[in-house]
Write an enzyme that holds these catalytic residues in place. Structure first.
Site, mmCIF file in Angstrom:
data_model
loop_
_atom_site.group_PDB
_atom_site.id
_atom_site.type_symbol
_atom_site.label_atom_id
_atom_site.label_comp_id
_atom_site.label_asym_id
_atom_site.label_seq_id
_atom_site.Cartn_x
_atom_site.Cartn_y
_atom_site.Cartn_z
ATOM 1 N N ASP A 1 0.859 -1.178 0.000
ATOM 2 C CA ASP A 1 0.000 0.000 0.000
ATOM 3 C C ASP A 1 0.899 1.232 0.000
ATOM 4 O O ASP A 1 1.707 1.405 0.915
ATOM 5 C CB ASP A 1 -0.888 -0.036 1.253
ATOM 6 C CG ASP A 1 -2.004 0.997 1.173
ATOM 7 O OD1 ASP A 1 -2.135 1.660 0.133
ATOM 8 O OD2 ASP A 1 -2.733 1.148 2.166
ATOM 9 N N ASP B 1 -2.872 2.498 -6.066
ATOM 10 C CA ASP B 1 -1.764 2.537 -5.110
ATOM 11 C C ASP B 1 -1.700 1.346 -4.175
ATOM 12 O O ASP B 1 -0.957 1.380 -3.204
ATOM 13 C CB ASP B 1 -1.832 3.845 -4.303
ATOM 14 C CG ASP B 1 -3.128 3.967 -3.524
ATOM 15 O OD1 ASP B 1 -4.066 3.210 -3.820
ATOM 16 O OD2 ASP B 1 -3.200 4.807 -2.620
ATOM 17 N N GLU B 2 -2.463 0.314 -4.410
ATOM 18 C CA GLU B 2 -2.310 -0.870 -3.567
ATOM 19 C C GLU B 2 -2.591 -2.132 -4.345
ATOM 20 O O GLU B 2 -3.357 -2.118 -5.313
ATOM 21 C CB GLU B 2 -3.192 -0.789 -2.315
ATOM 22 C CG GLU B 2 -4.657 -0.606 -2.597
ATOM 23 C CD GLU B 2 -5.505 -0.662 -1.318
ATOM 24 O OE1 GLU B 2 -5.231 -1.508 -0.453
ATOM 25 O OE2 GLU B 2 -6.443 0.139 -1.211
#
Lengths: 417, 372
Positions: free
Chosen positions: A41, A134-135
């Site tokens: 993350d 983003d993860e």
């Protein structure tokens, strides 16, 4: 106990400092080298990218988001100290942190950085399940021999490279399933690396609140609380049947999660069923011109995300919320999947024209579903719209220009409405 | 109301009515057929509010009258009765029941009052003409495959019937397109049709109309207004609203500068396309045509399931060309050719392709290529 230095990646047997580089950033855990399901993350992703690209922002609180009626999409860690959180209404965020610099999101840039991160992850394993830009989950089971290092080392190397090569930081959660890996990545943010081993799972979860479970939102949390369930320990007192009877299929899932069990596989496709964007207006509007501008911008966003994920979709959905909070959705299925903003826009615009409601509206959204790989998209032309092919080519050329010179390098007139 | 009628006659009349009735509808009366007995005949009327069909049949009427009853139930009963049976229908207005008797079978069906049945408003038909069944059959059969199902472009959900100037003068022309392929079929203009406004005949109407056209000897009376179209035989009258929209200017879609000519046996071609596309499991199967002098190679390459090629001897004299199509569109278009060779006219791999049946200029098809 096996240990790993997060700075120089040396592995060794226990110690507060790395024997090689004397760094104190040591990660030690009995199961460190046997766990292989990870969750990565990024730390305040959009804000980190903005700070990277504009060093003046480095020491200032930065909030990514837009408009007074908009919400915070990301707040940097400095702003978070003041209490600013994601999804918080902007006016509230600015009350908490009036000195914050508000930056409009530059999706194209984030998409590009996300692609670069993905490329780094691809070097670790083909089994990646992105949850958002983003993860992502990664399954590194069986990769130790290929890399010559256990997963933990490769993951430490990944975040190290993200920082040095891309200028963004991330946190890693390493465990034996997705549920726990996701919890772990959040334990020690930013630049964290947390491990939850199989042996400690039950102890770890016992006093944690059930809202930690992904998918337990406010409403579900309230109904769990009314049943006297607040922590995992409370949850574990229930029989599987009772949970299923009271909470349905999610109840049955809770029973397993309460014991730290999660059999879901890390899989590339399972994550994504649709791509959609919506916007809430500054003030309610019935103006076809204003709404048309929104439909175009939303279509462009959806298209940009589809292109970034190398996906296309066959079904276009238009979502409208009236001033009286009535929700209208209209959808149509195309002959072949598309990822072209122009086609998404034209389809959504048509749905809007036939929506059967004149507004005013407070929200509008555009979505793409029934997803297919981009190789299957936009293969045939339209006899009745011979210019569609030219517009699609123009769009691809625009994409190329924007990738080089930035999002605002080239715009359609209708984007300014 | 009381009458008796031969089972076969009743079945034929009621079959047409029940196919117009919408299976799923929220207005109960629309599931019913209106039965009106008078003189020496009975009339069956059914509607979905867009299409109305009226079917007349000879019957022995004992007592004139009218009622409505479920079209599907009545059809099912009549269908299951033994051939040659004489069926007696009588209604009991007070009880709201229709009695159907045949031999030793007896049915009581619930009725709804005839006053509630919606009768389609009549229209001023600006053009009335007569056409042979085979002519209409050809016009609609050859064009209907290209009708669009896309709801957003609702004006493509039918066949555009209008007067046009064909290659042999004035013509009655049917055009259908879904944006990927287009069919244009001409017939000599019947007398009286000159003043006909162009109308878009909806897909469902085309399907219903087809049932009137099986008899080669039949003459169909066609009436057209701006909003409605009517097709009638002595027994059956089919009235339909037309699609309220403007059919796009299809003439600019038809390529005129295509010079690369391929002539191929249509049946063999369709078979070969079908054969090679078997390997593909994708929803839209793409087939690639590679053309060299007198030689056509069809190939399918599906990354997931495999590849296949088939070769055909053809007449082709132009430069090497590679062009891809949706396999289904190709087979559908090729299967429109009845007797002659299929003649394809290509331009480039990105441009629409034209197809004709031999030297026949009365039917023409356009298909959009696909990137492969």
């Amino acid at each position: 106990m096996p240990a790993l230095c997060r700075d120089c990646l040396t592995t060794f047997e226990t110690g507060a400092r790395c024997p090689a580089c004397r760094s104190p950033r040591v990660l030690a855990h009995p199961e460190l080298f046997s766990l292989s399901i990870a969750h990565m993350d990024c730390d305040a992703f959009y804000a980190s990218v903005e700070k990277r690209d504009n060093p003046e922002l480095a020491a200032k609180p930065v909030i990514i988001g837009g408009g007074r009626r908009g919400v915070v999409s990301t707040a940097c860690y400095i702003a978070r100290i003041k209490g600013v959180r994601s999804a918080m209404p902007m006016f509230q965020a600015l009350k908490l942190c009036p000195e914050a610099v508000v930056v409009k999101p530059r999706m194209e840039v984030y998409v590009e950085v996300s692609r670069q991160i993905r490329a780094l992850m691809e070097e670790l394993t083909p089994s990646i399940e992105p949850l958002s830009l983003d993860e992502a989950f990664m399954d590194l089971t069986g990769t130790a021999r290929l890399h010559g290092h256990p997963p933990a080392v490769m993951l430490a190397k990944l975040v190290k490279r993200m920082k040095s090569e891309l200028g963004v930081t991330g946190s890693i959660g390493l465990s034996h399933n997705k549920f726990l890996a996701k919890i772990a990545s959040d334990l020690d943010k930013p630049q964290g690396f947390s491990v939850i081993g199989a042996a400690e799972t039950e102890d770890f979860l016992r006093d944690k609140p059930v809202r930690m479970i992904w998918g337990v939102g406010q409403a579900f949390q309230a109904s769990l609380e009314s049943a006297g369930i607040r922590t995992f320990a409370d949850l574990r007192r229930w029989e599987q049947k009772e949970l299923a009877a009271r909470f349905g299929s999610s109840g049955a899932r809770l029973w397993h999660l309460a014991r730290g069990q999660d059999k879901r596989r890390v899989s590339r496709d399972s994550g994504l069923k649709s791509i959609s964007n919506e916007t809430t207006f500054f003030e309610d509007t019935a103006s076809a011109d204003i709404l048309d501008g929104h439909i175009w911008r939303l279509s462009e966003k959806v298209s940009a995300r589809a292109k970034a994920k190398e996906l296309s979709g066959r079904t276009v959905t238009l979502k409208l919320k009236t001033a009286k909070f009535k929700l209208l959705t209209r959808r149509t299925t195309l002959r072949e999947p598309t990822q072209i903003a122009d086609r998404i826009y034209r389809t959504a615009r048509d749905l809007f024209d036939h929506a059967g409601h004149d507004g005013p509206f407070r929200l509008i959204g555009v979505g793409l579903s029934d997803l297919a790989p981009e190789a299957a998209a936009d293969l045939s032309g339209d006899l009745l719209d011979p210019d569609a092919g030219k517009r699609a080519e123009a769009e691809r050329a625009t994409d190329t220009i924007r990738a080089r010179f930035g999002k605002d390098a080239i715009l359609k007139g209708r984007a300014l409405r | 109301m009381k009458f008796s009628i031969e089972r076969a006659v009743l079945l034929k009349a009621i079959a047409q009515a029940q196919s117009v009735v919408e299976r799923r509808n929220t207005i109960p009366i629309l599931a019913n057929v209106l039965i009106e007995a008078e003189g020496d005949g009975v009339q069956f009327r059914a509607t979905d509010l867009d299409i109305e069909v009226v079917d007349k049949a000879p019957a022995m009427v004992e007592k004139a009258g009218a009622t409505t009853v479920s079209a599907v139930t009545l059809h099912e009963i009549v269908r299951k009765l033994p051939d040659g049976a004489q069926v007696q229908l009588s209604d009991d207005v007070a009880a709201g029941r229709l009695t159907v008797e045949a031999g030793r079978s007896n049915f009581q069906l619930a009725t709804l009052p005839k006053e509630d049945f919606p009768v389609m408003a009549s229209s001023e038909y600006g053009a009335n003409f007569s056409a042979d069944a085979p002519t209409l059959r050809r016009l609609f059969d050859k064009s209907k495959f290209a009708i669009s199902t896309e709801e957003t472009r609702y004006y493509l959900n039918g066949v555009y019937m209008h007067v046009a100037t064909g290659e042999d003068g004035q013509a009655l022309r049917c055009v259908a397109t879904d944006g990927h392929r287009l069919a244009r079929v001409d017939a000599p203009l019947p007398e009286g049709a000159e003043t006909m406004p162009g109308v878009i005949v909806p897909r469902k109407t085309v399907g219903e109309l087809r049932k009137l056209l099986d008899d080669d000897e039949a003459k169909i009376a066609v009436s057209v207004s701006e909003t409605k179209v009517r097709f009638a035989t002595p027994e059956i009258t089919l009235t339909s609203k037309v699609i309220d929209g403007t059919f796009p200017d299809y003439t600019r879609v038809i390529p005129t500068g295509n010079t690369k000519k391929l002539e191929v046996d249509a049946a063999e071609f369709a078979k070969a396309v079908d054969l090679v596309s078997t390997v593909s499991s994708e929803r839209s199967r793409a087939v690639k045509l590679s053309l060299d002098e007198d030689r056509l190679v069809l190939s399918v390459n599906s990354p997931d399931s495999g590849a296949g090629t088939a070769e055909l001897a053809v007449a082709y004299g132009d430069e090497h060309l590679e062009i891809g199509f949706n396999a289904k569109y190709l087979t559908e278009i090729a299967s429109q050719v009845d007797r002659e060779n299929a003649v394809f006219m290509f331009n480039s791999a990105g441009d629409p392709t034209l197809m004709r049946e031999g030297s026949d200029t009365s039917a023409l098809y356009v298909v959009m290529p696909m990137r492969v």
